[in-house]
Design an enzyme around this catalytic site. Structure first.
Site, PDB file in Angstrom:
ATOM      1  N   GLY A 135       5.610   7.952  -5.739  1.00  0.00           N
ATOM      2  CA  GLY A 135       4.466   7.078  -5.516  1.00  0.00           C
ATOM      3  C   GLY A 135       3.940   6.473  -6.793  1.00  0.00           C
ATOM      4  O   GLY A 135       3.684   5.269  -6.871  1.00  0.00           O
TER       5      GLY A 135
ATOM      6  N   GLY B  42       0.219   8.768  -1.786  1.00  0.00           N
ATOM      7  CA  GLY B  42       0.726   9.804  -2.687  1.00  0.00           C
ATOM      8  C   GLY B  42       1.101   9.295  -4.055  1.00  0.00           C
ATOM      9  O   GLY B  42       2.202   9.561  -4.546  1.00  0.00           O
ATOM     10  N   CYS B  43       0.176   8.605  -4.716  1.00  0.00           N
ATOM     11  CA  CYS B  43       0.488   7.960  -5.997  1.00  0.00           C
ATOM     12  C   CYS B  43       0.029   8.749  -7.218  1.00  0.00           C
ATOM     13  O   CYS B  43       0.067   8.217  -8.335  1.00  0.00           O
ATOM     14  CB  CYS B  43      -0.121   6.557  -6.052  1.00  0.00           C
ATOM     15  SG  CYS B  43       0.663   5.391  -4.929  1.00  0.00           S
ATOM     16  N   SER B  44      -0.379   9.986  -7.050  1.00  0.00           N
ATOM     17  CA  SER B  44      -0.803  10.751  -8.216  1.00  0.00           C
ATOM     18  C   SER B  44       0.377  11.165  -9.082  1.00  0.00           C
ATOM     19  O   SER B  44       0.217  11.451 -10.274  1.00  0.00           O
ATOM     20  CB  SER B  44      -1.595  11.992  -7.791  1.00  0.00           C
ATOM     21  OG  SER B  44      -0.783  12.874  -7.036  1.00  0.00           O
ATOM     22  N   SER B  45       1.583  11.207  -8.501  1.00  0.00           N
ATOM     23  CA  SER B  45       2.768  11.609  -9.253  1.00  0.00           C
ATOM     24  C   SER B  45       4.009  11.174  -8.488  1.00  0.00           C
ATOM     25  O   SER B  45       3.919  10.569  -7.411  1.00  0.00           O
ATOM     26  CB  SER B  45       2.793  13.135  -9.462  1.00  0.00           C
ATOM     27  OG  SER B  45       2.909  13.798  -8.214  1.00  0.00           O
ATOM     28  N   GLY B  46       5.173  11.480  -9.046  1.00  0.00           N
ATOM     29  CA  GLY B  46       6.429  11.306  -8.335  1.00  0.00           C
ATOM     30  C   GLY B  46       6.773   9.885  -7.963  1.00  0.00           C
ATOM     31  O   GLY B  46       6.446   8.929  -8.669  1.00  0.00           O
TER      32      GLY B  46
ATOM     33  N   LEU C 274       0.859  -1.184   0.000  1.00  0.00           N
ATOM     34  CA  LEU C 274       0.000   0.000   0.000  1.00  0.00           C
ATOM     35  C   LEU C 274       0.890   1.227   0.000  1.00  0.00           C
ATOM     36  O   LEU C 274       1.787   1.353   0.830  1.00  0.00           O
ATOM     37  CB  LEU C 274      -0.926  -0.004   1.214  1.00  0.00           C
ATOM     38  CG  LEU C 274      -2.043   1.052   1.219  1.00  0.00           C
ATOM     39  CD1 LEU C 274      -3.231   0.568   2.061  1.00  0.00           C
ATOM     40  CD2 LEU C 274      -1.569   2.398   1.752  1.00  0.00           C
TER      41      LEU C 274
ATOM     42  N   TYR D 279       9.576  22.314   6.156  1.00  0.00           N
ATOM     43  CA  TYR D 279       9.867  21.039   5.492  1.00  0.00           C
ATOM     44  C   TYR D 279      10.890  20.232   6.293  1.00  0.00           C
ATOM     45  O   TYR D 279      10.645  19.068   6.650  1.00  0.00           O
ATOM     46  CB  TYR D 279      10.367  21.282   4.074  1.00  0.00           C
ATOM     47  CG  TYR D 279      10.561  20.013   3.276  1.00  0.00           C
ATOM     48  CD1 TYR D 279       9.462  19.305   2.798  1.00  0.00           C
ATOM     49  CD2 TYR D 279      11.830  19.516   2.999  1.00  0.00           C
ATOM     50  CE1 TYR D 279       9.622  18.132   2.068  1.00  0.00           C
ATOM     51  CE2 TYR D 279      11.999  18.348   2.265  1.00  0.00           C
ATOM     52  CZ  TYR D 279      10.899  17.665   1.809  1.00  0.00           C
ATOM     53  OH  TYR D 279      11.063  16.509   1.087  1.00  0.00           O
TER      54      TYR D 279
END
Length: 335
Positions: free
Chosen positions: A57, A51-55, A48, A196
């Protein structure tokens, strides 16, 4: 399925990374984690990822699935084009990828998303990858409580929500592997990058403490410390940084002119480095024998300033705790 062997001693592996100031000059060299050099089979492993929309992930979801894993790729704000694109790719390549909605700042979505993944696997989860995160720019005085809460809620509390949702199943099954993606800026500091670094320092500490505490349950924790990589985190910080700047007083703006001038703009963040370094390293670590996985892996092809800190930190932890009741757990994690 991924199996671990409880309290085996482990080799402390140090990876690679680079200071934010070096991002622009980073080379495109690959790490030694190429699947072509060492074929990896993740068949039967459930993973699992947040944050899989980009990058990292998105790249990871594809990479692990192509190696045979059953992947739950999570992202927020569904439906969205990135989810449709990933589902279309999975169908075209016959990859076992399920897209689930999880906004890691929303407890009900975390609970429901992890439950959906466990339902699909019959109640087990081998690997959790806490990848989702965000950045804002500007000096610490410029970080109002709206920005501060947003950064900690995403980068620290979000990971904690996911960990707490996944651990009961991992403890029941007696094995599991948690990756927390921090940053080289979770060990070294560059002024003007807002909250950050503080959030990534916090996630580093959370991860190491967790590693000692769950070792007796056969669960391992690995911290991934990327240096500069060209992912969309740099573009996604533009709008929230611009909104933050609009809330600042002239006094604060003028007090830190060099650090506030670029707020709300995008830098080149990452140079020409290959973001696939991170999924390759994670896949390689998943495939390692139980008890041999490292606590920290720093990743970048150019420079790794945090490695010295990683080494000293491990030495200090051993010296402080190896003869205490916590010694066996510390040794199992650091050796």
């Amino acid at each position: 399925m991924l199996h671990t062997a409880g309290m085996n001693r482990r080799h402390l592996m140090l990876g690679a990374g680079v200071l934010a100031a070096s991002y622009a000059v980073a080379s495109a060299a690959k790490t030694d984690d190429s699947p072509a050099l060492e074929p990896i089979d993740l068949s039967g492993v459930s993973i699992l990822i947040t944050g899989c929309s980009s990058g990292f992930g998105r790249l990871g979801a594809e990479h692990y699935a192509r190696l045979g894993a059953k992947v739950f790729a999570t992202m927020r704000n569904l439906p969205r084009p990135e989810a449709t694109e990933l589902e279309t790719l999975a169908a075209r390549e016959n990859l076992d990828i399920s897209v689930l909605e999880i906004d890691i700042t929303k407890q009900h979505q975390v609970t429901a998303g992890v439950a959906a993944a466990l339902d699909a696997t019959g109640g087990t989860l081998d690997v959790l990858i806490n990848n989702a995160g965000m950045a804002l720019s500007g000096p610490i005085e410029a970080q109002d409580m709206i920005a501060t809460h947003l950064l900690f809620d995403t980068n620290v509390y979000g990971a904690q929500r996911m960990i707490r949702a996944a651990l009961p199943a991992m403890r029941t099954q007696g094995h599991g592997l948690i990756f927390n993606v921090t940053s080289q800026l979770g060990r070294v500091i560059i002024p003007g990058i807002g909250q950050y670094s503080p959030t990534k320092f916090a996630l580093e500490a959370l991860s190491e403490q967790l590693a000692y505490e769950v070792a007796s349950h056969g669960i391992e924790v690995t911290i991934i410390q990327p240096g500069g990589y060209p992912t969309e985190i740099w573009a996604k910080q533009v709008d929230p940084s611009k909104a933050l700047k609009s809330r600042l007083s002239d006094d604060v703006l003028q007090a830190y002119p060099r650090m506030t001038a670029g707020m709300g703009t995008q830098n080149n963040g990452g140079g020409n480095t290959d973001p696939m370094d991170i999924p390759r390293a994670i896949a390689k670590t998943i495939a390692q024998p139980a008890g041999s996985r490292p606590l920290r892996i720093a990743l970048h092809p150019v420079a790794r300033p945090q490695e010295a800190i990683n080494t000293v930190s491990a030495q200090v932890q051993r010296a402080m705790l190896e003869d205490s009741p916590y010694g066996p757990a510390v040794k199992s994690v650091l050796d």
